[in-house]
Scaffold this active site. Structure first.
Site, PDB file in Angstrom:
ATOM      1  N   TYR A   1       0.828  -1.195   0.150  1.00 22.87           N
ATOM      2  CA  TYR A   1      -0.200   0.035  -0.263  1.00 22.87           C
ATOM      3  C   TYR A   1       0.801   1.291  -0.006  1.00 22.87           C
ATOM      4  O   TYR A   1       1.257   1.545   1.003  1.00 22.87           O
ATOM      5  CB  TYR A   1      -0.723   0.017   0.967  1.00 22.87           C
ATOM      6  CG  TYR A   1      -2.016   1.255   1.524  1.00 22.87           C
ATOM      7  CD1 TYR A   1      -1.900   2.393   0.604  1.00 22.87           C
ATOM      8  CD2 TYR A   1      -2.916   0.810   2.299  1.00 22.87           C
ATOM      9  CE1 TYR A   1      -2.838   3.077   0.570  1.00 22.87           C
ATOM     10  CE2 TYR A   1      -4.031   1.854   2.300  1.00 22.87           C
ATOM     11  CZ  TYR A   1      -3.996   3.000   1.716  1.00 22.87           C
ATOM     12  OH  TYR A   1      -5.086   3.841   1.694  1.00 22.87           O
TER      13      TYR A   1
ATOM     14  N   LYS B   1      -1.446  -1.127  -4.031  1.00 23.17           N
ATOM     15  CA  LYS B   1      -2.422  -0.138  -4.052  1.00 23.17           C
ATOM     16  C   LYS B   1      -1.623   1.206  -4.084  1.00 23.17           C
ATOM     17  O   LYS B   1      -0.847   1.713  -3.292  1.00 23.17           O
ATOM     18  CB  LYS B   1      -3.106  -0.130  -2.783  1.00 23.17           C
ATOM     19  CG  LYS B   1      -4.184   0.991  -2.716  1.00 23.17           C
ATOM     20  CD  LYS B   1      -4.968   0.557  -1.496  1.00 23.17           C
ATOM     21  CE  LYS B   1      -5.918   1.830  -1.323  1.00 23.17           C
ATOM     22  NZ  LYS B   1      -5.643   3.208  -1.013  1.00 23.17           N
TER      23      LYS B   1
HETATM   24  C1  LIG Z   1      -6.128   7.692   1.378  1.00 25.27           C
HETATM   25  C2  LIG Z   1      -7.363   7.710   0.987  1.00 25.27           C
HETATM   26  O1  LIG Z   1      -8.253   7.889   1.580  1.00 25.27           O
HETATM   27  N1  LIG Z   1      -7.612   7.020  -0.192  1.00 25.27           N
HETATM   28  C3  LIG Z   1      -8.920   6.606  -0.758  1.00 25.27           C
HETATM   29  C4  LIG Z   1      -9.381   7.553  -1.699  1.00 25.27           C
HETATM   30  O2  LIG Z   1     -10.717   7.307  -2.086  1.00 25.27           O
HETATM   31  C5  LIG Z   1      -9.355   9.050  -1.255  1.00 25.27           C
HETATM   32  O3  LIG Z   1     -10.140   9.169  -0.136  1.00 25.27           O
HETATM   33  C6  LIG Z   1      -9.309   9.777  -2.404  1.00 25.27           C
HETATM   34  O4  LIG Z   1      -8.836   9.640  -3.548  1.00 25.27           O
HETATM   35  C7  LIG Z   1      -9.390  11.414  -1.831  1.00 25.27           C
HETATM   36  O5  LIG Z   1      -7.938  11.745  -1.330  1.00 25.27           O
HETATM   37  C8  LIG Z   1      -8.706   5.380  -1.393  1.00 25.27           C
HETATM   38  O6  LIG Z   1      -7.841   4.962  -2.483  1.00 25.27           O
HETATM   39  C9  LIG Z   1      -8.334   3.957  -0.259  1.00 25.27           C
HETATM   40  C10 LIG Z   1      -8.771   4.306   1.053  1.00 25.27           C
HETATM   41  O7  LIG Z   1      -9.621   4.967   1.050  1.00 25.27           O
HETATM   42  C11 LIG Z   1      -8.391   2.994   1.898  1.00 25.27           C
HETATM   43  O8  LIG Z   1      -7.264   2.824   2.147  1.00 25.27           O
HETATM   44  O9  LIG Z   1      -9.310   2.972   2.616  1.00 25.27           O
END
Ligand SMILES: CC(=O)N[C@@H]([C@@H](O)[C@H](O)[C@H](O)CO)[C@@H](O)CC(=O)C(=O)O
Length: 322
Positions: free
Chosen positions: A154, A184
């Site tokens: 990740y 990821k």
């Molecule tokens: C760091 C993070 O929250 N990344 C999100 C994205 O959906 C993210 O919320 C979005 O791109 C805004 O930064 C997802 O890729 C992965 C994620 O939410 C997670 O690890 O649960």
């Protein structure tokens, strides 16, 4: 659906590829702060009915770093149980990253024992690996604890502060442990993503983590995405997946439109201090599951802020399923 995934039996597990759409899951809490396991059951059914390829559980959106080890185990157990109960084909990827390698090993073993399709770990953010070798050594320890389960690195330098090229983590990691399946990729370096996708004939699975970059990722051959916003608008991800490399200008325009709408969505969400509280309100509005509060120190939105946000989403064209 453009990309299809198969639910592996035990023998297929190590050769199955991970492609398509993996919503990042939220963790539902009760008002008293305990985990709402019943909420997970309904939530899993929602994704199974919606034809998702998998889910990324206990990641950033799942508030994993605010959960105890025992809570993280219960959450994974519930997802696996619900997937079985509803004859789901979700590939469940359990994020097992932690600050202590021993905690990660315990979570990795547990995830394997209950039948998660994959595991994923981010680098520790407090005592950080200072070299690529140290990072690989650390990941190797964790991956070895679940030696029959595909492993995803990740990559999230924005939070961990650990920023080694993913294509190097993949190639060096795979020399140490055979379960290295992919990453990821929650970063902005498209050159690194491009190299990672095409590395060694495309043998690794890259799950794009920033949905702002889903169309650029698809245009360079990306075939997998994890996203919190896939909870709300999987159809926009699917449009990008389907039309992102379309030679027909009309098709490509659909993908561009979907990408712009996701960006507009985040313009609304990012008025808040974190992503999870808004999405908990959104999911209650969308499918009627009460996800409860986010855990301290994260800030909960007020009800009036949530009402205002929903109005803005409706103005953007989002509709509740209820
Ligand atoms: C760091 C993070 O929250 N990344 C999100 C994205 O959906 C993210 O919320 C979005 O791109 C805004 O930064 C997802 O890729 C992965 C994620 O939410 C997670 O690890 O649960």
């Amino acid at each position: 659906m453009l990309f299809t995934t198969q639910q592996p039996d035990q023998n297929q597990k190590m050769t199955t590829r991970f492609t398509g759409l993996y919503p990042a899951t939220l963790t539902p809490f009760n008002k008293d702060g305990s985990i709402n396991l019943e909420g997970i059951d309904k939530y899993a059914k929602h994704f199974i009915d919606g034809g998702m390829d998998g889910v990324f559980v206990n990641g950033t959106s799942g508030e994993s770093m605010s959960l105890s080890i025992n809570e993280r185990k219960k959450v994974i157990e519930e997802w696996v149980a619900a997937n079985k109960k509803y004859n789901g084909k979700l590939q469940i990827i359990a994020h097992i990253g932690a600050q202590s390698v021993e905690d990660s090993k315990e979570l990795a073993k547990h995830a394997e024992s209950v039948g998660a399709a994959g595991i994923s770990a981010m680098a520790p953010a407090f005592f950080k690996p200072k070299s690529l070798e140290q990072l690989i050594e650390y990941l190797n320890e964790i991956a070895k604890a679940a030696s029959n389960t595909p492993f995803f690195y990740y990559h999230f330098p924005g939070i961990t502060g650990v920023d080694f090229p993913v294509h190097k983590v993949l190639s060096e990691g795979a020399k140490k442990f055979s379960t290295m399946r992919g990453a990821k990729f929650t970063g902005y370096d498209m050159r690194d993503l491009n190299k990672s996708i095409s590395l060694e004939g495309g043998r690794f699975d890259l799950l794009n983590g920033f949905e702002f970059l889903w169309l650029p990722a698809v245009s360079i051959g990306g075939v997998g995405a994890v996203g919190l916003s896939a909870n709300l608008c999987p159809e926009l991800f699917r449009d990008i997946e389907k039309y992102g490399q379309d030679k027909d200008a009309k098709g490509l325009a659909k993908a561009q439109e979907a990408q712009r709408k996701i960006i507009q969505l985040f313009d609304i969400i990012e008025k808040q201090e974190n992503y999870m509280s808004p999405f908990k309100h959104i999911m209650k509005w969308l499918i009627g599951i009460d996800f409860g509060p986010v855990r301290t120190p994260l800030k909960n939105m007020t009800d009036s802020e949530a009402e205002e946000m929903i109005k803005q989403l409706e103005a953007l064209g989002f509709k509740t399923n209820q």
